[in-house]
Design a protein around this motif. Structure first.
Motif, short mmCIF file in Angstrom:
data_model
loop_
_atom_site.label_atom_id
_atom_site.label_comp_id
_atom_site.label_asym_id
_atom_site.label_seq_id
_atom_site.Cartn_x
_atom_site.Cartn_y
_atom_site.Cartn_z
N THR A 64 16.16 48.63 31.18
CA THR A 64 16.08 47.31 31.78
C THR A 64 16.88 46.35 30.93
OG1 THR A 64 14.58 45.65 32.73
CG2 THR A 64 13.95 46.59 30.58
N SER A 67 13.75 55.22 36.76
CA SER A 67 12.31 55.24 36.55
C SER A 67 11.80 56.66 36.34
CB SER A 67 11.59 54.62 37.75
OG SER A 67 11.83 55.36 38.92
N HIS A 68 10.79 56.80 35.50
CA HIS A 68 10.17 58.08 35.14
C HIS A 68 11.16 59.03 34.47
CE1 HIS A 68 6.36 57.87 37.89
NE2 HIS A 68 6.57 56.76 37.20
N GLU A 99 14.41 55.30 30.96
CA GLU A 99 14.49 54.04 31.69
C GLU A 99 15.30 53.00 30.93
OE1 GLU A 99 10.08 54.90 33.60
OE2 GLU A 99 10.29 53.59 31.85
N TYR A 153 6.96 55.01 46.33
CA TYR A 153 6.42 54.14 45.28
C TYR A 153 5.04 53.67 45.71
CZ TYR A 153 6.68 50.25 41.86
OH TYR A 153 6.49 49.39 40.80
N TRP A 206 6.51 63.39 37.62
CA TRP A 206 7.86 63.23 37.10
C TRP A 206 8.52 64.59 37.00
CZ3 TRP A 206 9.07 63.80 31.47
CH2 TRP A 206 8.00 64.29 30.71
N ILE A 237 12.89 49.40 41.03
CA ILE A 237 13.92 50.42 40.93
C ILE A 237 15.29 49.90 41.32
CG2 ILE A 237 14.49 52.79 41.51
CD1 ILE A 237 11.66 52.20 40.20
N ASP A 254 4.94 45.80 37.75
CA ASP A 254 5.35 47.17 37.51
C ASP A 254 6.86 47.27 37.48
OD1 ASP A 254 5.07 49.98 37.20
OD2 ASP A 254 3.31 49.98 38.48
N ILE A 255 7.34 48.46 37.22
CA ILE A 255 8.78 48.70 37.21
C ILE A 255 9.32 48.60 38.63
CG2 ILE A 255 8.57 51.21 37.49
CD1 ILE A 255 10.90 51.47 35.46
N ASP A 296 7.93 51.63 32.05
CA ASP A 296 6.91 51.70 33.10
C ASP A 296 5.61 52.15 32.44
OD1 ASP A 296 5.36 52.20 35.33
OD2 ASP A 296 6.58 53.86 36.06
N ASP A 297 4.67 51.30 32.10
CA ASP A 297 4.66 49.91 32.53
C ASP A 297 4.46 49.00 31.32
OD1 ASP A 297 4.71 47.92 34.52
OD2 ASP A 297 2.55 47.93 34.69
#
Length: 406
Positions: A335, A329-330, A333, A303, A103, A253, A250-251, A195-196
């Motif tokens: 959602t 992501s990273h 984040e 990924y 990251w 993107i 998993d996440i 994540d995650d």
């Protein structure tokens, strides 16, 4: 009868999902410092009455019994997160650090964090080397980005290396950055480490639905929680030979150029490790369509997941990847509740569905029962023969000579 196709069968306990997610986020778990989150998750399985086993290092393999034991399937998510480690104690009383996982340091700048020493915990902040505009002026905007350009200011009266040593700080101490979770009334969820941990919460919620509603499973299902996905090894351990199918959670993107949405589950067709199993992936697509689950298809170029680690470790299994749509992501984040609900519903639909191929209960076999992607009748055949280039025909005399030899 396939129970989840009954009206309302895919309703989930979202309050349980959200509670589980917040509790998971509250437990620091950078790779290598995962014992606490493993103990929490094992307790979650125990409360649901789901038996489990733990590997030497802490991966969890639970078991939901089906009508038949084979071909068994695994549904995997990872408990480990990104983090950092102390690289050196600096002469100015601050810490040089290196990342755990992959990251960017730009997302560490300004973050509050905890350093885990041999004897306790110390709080601190990750800052660029030049932070105060009153001291450095415009240089704070022009300094480079990178782990060598940040340092940790510890909340101790430490102005030199000796003071850090006296406080018990050492090279190799783990660092966990604060997740800063925030859940909005409209369903948006912001935090590091979705994540995650969001997928772990979805998997546990799917298991709860299976238990609460007494759904019959055609074959054994093994919920699998790994602890080293962020450094690439992940599900290379904790699998066993009975598992024929594995779906990673998993996440996913949501970004310009991607087809993912924060309001849907994503079915990944390919990542940097290559295409996922044709039949398992298309089975998941068909289930999402049949159940009316919000979903998107996508491809990720930068990924990899637990599925790649499992195959690279030599496991001959069908793999697929599904995820919750999320932004950044990273980093910080984000959602939405919609994506987590859709992912959980898709996991329930998958767990209660028939396996891709009954033949998969054996690692080796004949052509009988083998899957088929393209039927001869479905293939496009030119209506007239294509011309053959003269260069392919060769010398007629030589052809005759060759035929006489045979």
């Amino acid at each position: 009868m396939n129970e989840p196709r009954h009206p309302h069968a895919l309703e989930i306990d979202y309050a349980y999902l959200e509670e589980t997610l917040l509790q998971l986020l509250a437990i620091p778990s950078p790779v290598g410092l995962t014992d606490a989150v493993v103990r929490y998750t094992a307790g979650r399985f125990a409360a649901l009455g789901i038996p489990y086993e733990i590997t030497r290092r802490g991966a969890i393999r639970a078991t939901l019994k089906g009508r038949e034991s084979q071909p068994a399937r695994a549904v995997v998510a990872h408990l480990d997160t990104l983090g950092a480690m102390v690289k050196s104690l600096k002469a100015n009383g601050r810490l040089e650090i290196v990342p755990i996982g992959h990251w960017s340091a730009r997302f560490a700048e300004g973050s509050r964090l905890t350093i885990f020493t041999d004897s306790g915990q110390v709080r601190g902040t990750c800052l660029p080397l030049k932070t105060s505009g009153h001291a450095f002026g415009g240089e704070i905007d022009t300094q480079p980005v990178g782990w060598e350009h940040v340092e940790v200011r510890v909340d101790l009266p430490a102005e030199d290396r000796a003071a850090l040593e006296a406080a018990g700080l050492n090279v190799g101490d783990w660092i966990a950055f604060d997740p800063q979770p925030e859940i909005q009334p409209d369903g948006y969820i912001n935090s590091r480490y979705l994540d995650d941990k969001a997928a772990v919460a979805a998997l546990l919620t799917a298991c709860k639905a299976i238990r609460d509603r007494g759904f019959a499973l055609p074959v054994d299902v093994h919920p699998l929680l790994t602890i080293t996905e962020e450094i690439g090894s992940g599900a290379s351990a904790a699998l066993h030979g009975d598992i024929a199918e594995m779906v990673s959670l998993d996440i996913s993107i949501a970004a310009p150029g991607q087809n993912t949405s924060e309001h849907a589950a994503t079915i990944c067709m390919q990542d940097m490790s290559g295409p996922f199993d044709y039949h398992l992936t298309h089975k998941l697509i068909a289930l999402a369509k049949e159940q009316g689950i919000a979903h998107r298809r996508d491809i990720f170029r930068y990924y990899r997941s637990d599925s790649a680690a499992a195959v690279e470790a030599g496991n001959d299994i069908r793999t697929a990847l599904i995820g919750f749509g999320a932004d950044a992501s990273h980093a910080q984040e984000r959602t939405h509740r919609d994506a987590l609900v859709a992912l959980t519903q898709l996991v329930i639909a998958y767990m209660t569905s028939e396996p891709v191929a009954r033949r998969d209960c054996r690692s080796m076999g004949s052509l009988d029962g083998f899957t088929e992607q393209l039927c001869p009748g479905d293939m496009l055949v030119p209506s007239t023969p294509l011309p053959v280039p003269e260069s392919f025909l060769g010398d007629p005399v030589q052809q005759q000579t060759d035929s006489e030899r045979h």
